[in-house]
Scaffold this active site. Structure first.
Site, PDB file in Angstrom:
ATOM      1  N   ASN A  11       1.022  -1.090   0.118  1.00  0.00           N
ATOM      2  CA  ASN A  11       0.090  -0.078   0.039  1.00  0.00           C
ATOM      3  C   ASN A  11       0.891   1.187  -0.032  1.00  0.00           C
ATOM      4  OD1 ASN A  11      -1.840   2.056   0.281  1.00  0.00           O
ATOM      5  ND2 ASN A  11      -2.781   1.123   2.107  1.00  0.00           N
ATOM      6  N   ARG A  68      -2.688  -2.046  -3.691  1.00  0.00           N
ATOM      7  CA  ARG A  68      -3.891  -1.364  -3.483  1.00  0.00           C
ATOM      8  C   ARG A  68      -3.567   0.054  -4.353  1.00  0.00           C
ATOM      9  NH1 ARG A  68      -4.989   3.756   0.418  1.00  0.00           N
ATOM     10  NH2 ARG A  68      -7.430   3.780   0.022  1.00  0.00           N
ATOM     11  N   HIS A 157     -12.774   2.750  -0.341  1.00  0.00           N
ATOM     12  CA  HIS A 157     -12.904   1.832   0.875  1.00  0.00           C
ATOM     13  C   HIS A 157     -13.382   0.467   0.464  1.00  0.00           C
ATOM     14  CE1 HIS A 157     -12.888   5.471   3.796  1.00  0.00           C
ATOM     15  NE2 HIS A 157     -11.741   4.980   3.693  1.00  0.00           N
ATOM     16  N   LEU A 186     -15.194   3.756   9.530  1.00  0.00           N
ATOM     17  CA  LEU A 186     -14.971   4.954  10.367  1.00  0.00           C
ATOM     18  C   LEU A 186     -13.720   4.990  10.613  1.00  0.00           C
ATOM     19  CD1 LEU A 186     -18.033   5.236  12.586  1.00  0.00           C
ATOM     20  CD2 LEU A 186     -17.887   5.693  10.278  1.00  0.00           C
ATOM     21  N   ARG A 218     -11.688  15.847   6.575  1.00  0.00           N
ATOM     22  CA  ARG A 218     -12.500  16.418   5.125  1.00  0.00           C
ATOM     23  C   ARG A 218     -13.763  16.511   5.661  1.00  0.00           C
ATOM     24  NH1 ARG A 218     -10.951  10.937   2.026  1.00  0.00           N
ATOM     25  NH2 ARG A 218      -9.566  10.587   3.511  1.00  0.00           N
ATOM     26  N   ASP A 259      -8.479  13.761  15.503  1.00  0.00           N
ATOM     27  CA  ASP A 259      -8.299  12.131  16.324  1.00  0.00           C
ATOM     28  C   ASP A 259      -9.420  12.160  16.834  1.00  0.00           C
ATOM     29  OD1 ASP A 259      -7.556  10.109  17.860  1.00  0.00           O
ATOM     30  OD2 ASP A 259      -5.788  10.097  16.952  1.00  0.00           O
ATOM     31  N   MET A 260     -10.277  11.213  16.734  1.00  0.00           N
ATOM     32  CA  MET A 260     -11.359  11.154  17.341  1.00  0.00           C
ATOM     33  C   MET A 260     -10.979  11.044  18.846  1.00  0.00           C
ATOM     34  SD  MET A 260     -14.764  11.123  17.909  1.00  0.00           S
ATOM     35  CE  MET A 260     -15.414  11.078  16.245  1.00  0.00           C
ATOM     36  N   GLY A 309     -14.584   3.054  14.362  1.00  0.00           N
ATOM     37  CA  GLY A 309     -15.628   2.059  14.556  1.00  0.00           C
ATOM     38  C   GLY A 309     -15.533   0.978  15.281  1.00  0.00           C
ATOM     39  N   GLU A 310     -14.104   0.839  15.422  1.00  0.00           N
ATOM     40  CA  GLU A 310     -13.867  -0.497  16.058  1.00  0.00           C
ATOM     41  C   GLU A 310     -13.416  -0.205  17.622  1.00  0.00           C
ATOM     42  OE1 GLU A 310     -10.680  -2.654  14.397  1.00  0.00           O
ATOM     43  OE2 GLU A 310     -11.509  -2.216  12.370  1.00  0.00           O
ATOM     44  N   GLU A 360      -8.179  -4.944   5.217  1.00  0.00           N
ATOM     45  CA  GLU A 360      -7.962  -4.705   3.756  1.00  0.00           C
ATOM     46  C   GLU A 360      -7.027  -5.409   3.138  1.00  0.00           C
ATOM     47  OE1 GLU A 360      -9.153  -0.181   2.959  1.00  0.00           O
ATOM     48  OE2 GLU A 360      -8.471  -0.427   5.064  1.00  0.00           O
TER      49      GLU A 360
END
Length: 374
Positions: A11, A68, A157, A186, A218, A259-260, A309-310, A360
């Site tokens: 990648n 990728r 994705h 996410l 974004r 960063d969440m 998400g995880e 992925e």
């Protein structure tokens, strides 16, 4: 994954090289080379990065290399054996992905030089979404203009959505052909996908990875008139607007942190900007979940994946809050505990909610094997 051959997955980003080496189903080596081409100590170019990797990784006995590639346009609907003609066609797609495809092409070129006798396979982020029906792929603009310049929804994705939707069917004990699922990837980039019977039928990213959900830097969905407004009122150039929407928007634009984890820390400390960023982020996800539920007509599961998400239980809970009338609920105890692949909805919930870690590179290796028949 089928087969036992050794597959190297690459990648290649603009200043980084991520790799995983698979021996059968096992990852036997992986890593990342960063700061490529930067003046403060990284490898001078991607060729040097690949040579550095080859010095540390046992590349003997490779059956193939899977790359990728972000954008395959309308031409590439499947993983494809790399030839000179395929390289030329990927180069023609650079205007659709100017930040990504050139780096992907560099990785392909350098890997072909380093491993000239090993077949190379391009696996496209957009390919999974080539099943979008016309009403989902088309924008309501002048049809001749759209055709001439390739303006349509491509989606991204794809390797993640493909893997996660298939894995969701497996944990439900059913065939992918019999399952309708909404997958939520996410991460720093984020996208939603409606998958009906194993096929992508709607996805939130569009011509580029900018559309759709709120992301780290974004904006996601935006009134196009914002662009014209900033050009007229602020005198901004198209490059100025591009930087705003891709680098200074999303979480970092609303909260000052992309960063969440940091957004959650500030939110818990009472920061109103972080609270707003969190609320906007989750509201956008909920909007897409509801829309995709209506589109599918029946949803067997909703699956969260990728870094946010995880790992962000607060996001998962808030994103699906208030959807009980659709049979969608999150069990607080299950949501706040555990790791890895797990169900987080109540036992009697009509729509199951799952966390499934994305893989992925695993998907790219699997698709590479399929092309090579090994």
């Amino acid at each position: 994954m089928t087969g036992t051959a050794r597959i190297l997955v690459l990648n290649c980003g603009s200043s980084s090289l991520k790799y995983q080496l698979f021996d059968g189903e096992q990852v036997v080596d992986k890593g990342v080379v960063e700061r490529i081409g930067e003046p403060d100590g990284g490898p001078g170019d991607h060729a040097a990065a690949l040579r550095s990797m080859a010095e540390r990784v046992d590349l003997t006995g490779l059956a193939g290399v899977g790359h990728r590639v972000v954008h395959g346009g309308v031409r590439f609907a499947e993983p494809t054996l790399v030839t000179d003609q395929v390289v030329d066609e990927i180069e023609r797609l650079v205007p659709l992905a100017p930040l990504h495809n050139p780096a992907n092409l560099t990785g392909i070129a350098q890997a072909r030089r380093l491993l000239p006798d090993v077949p190379q396979v391009a696996v496209f982020d957009t390919a999974f979404h080539r099943t979008l029906p016309p009403e989902q792929a088309s924008y309501a603009i002048d049809a001749d203009t759209a055709q001439r310049y390739g303006v349509r929804r491509y989606g991204f994705h794809g390797t993640s959505h493909a893997y996660v939707s298939r894995r969701t069917a497996a944990v439900l004990g059913r065939s992918p052909a019999d399952v309708d699922v909404i997958t939520l990837h996410l991460g720093n980039g984020a996208s939603a996908c409606a998958v009906a019977g194993g096929r992508s039928v709607a996805t939130s990213m569009g011509l580029s990875p900018l559309e759709g959900l709120v992301m780290g830097t974004r904006s996601g969905d935006l009134d196009p008139a914002v662009v014209f407004h900033l050009e007229r009122v602020a005198g901004w150039s198209s490059a100025d607007v591009d930087r705003l929407l891709n680098q200074r928007s999303g979480l970092v634009g609303l909260a000052g942190a992309g960063d969440m984890r940091e957004v959650l820390r500030r939110r818990d400390a009472g920061d109103p900007a972080a609270r707003l960023a969190f609320d906007v982020y989750c509201a956008r996800i909920r909007f897409y979940v509801g829309g995709y539920y209506a589109l599918l007509g029946r949803v067997d599961a909703i699956t969260f994946t990728a870094g946010v998400g995880e790992n962000a239980a607060q996001v998962r809970a808030a994103a699906l809050a208030g959807l009980d009338g659709l049979g969608i609920a999150v069990d607080p105890g299950r949501n706040d505990s555990g790791h890895g692949e797990r169900r987080i909805s109540p036992g009697d919930s009509p729509v199951q909610v799952w966390v499934v870690p994305t893989a992925e590179e695993y998907e790219i290796a699997d698709q590479t094997r399929a092309v090579l028949g090994c």
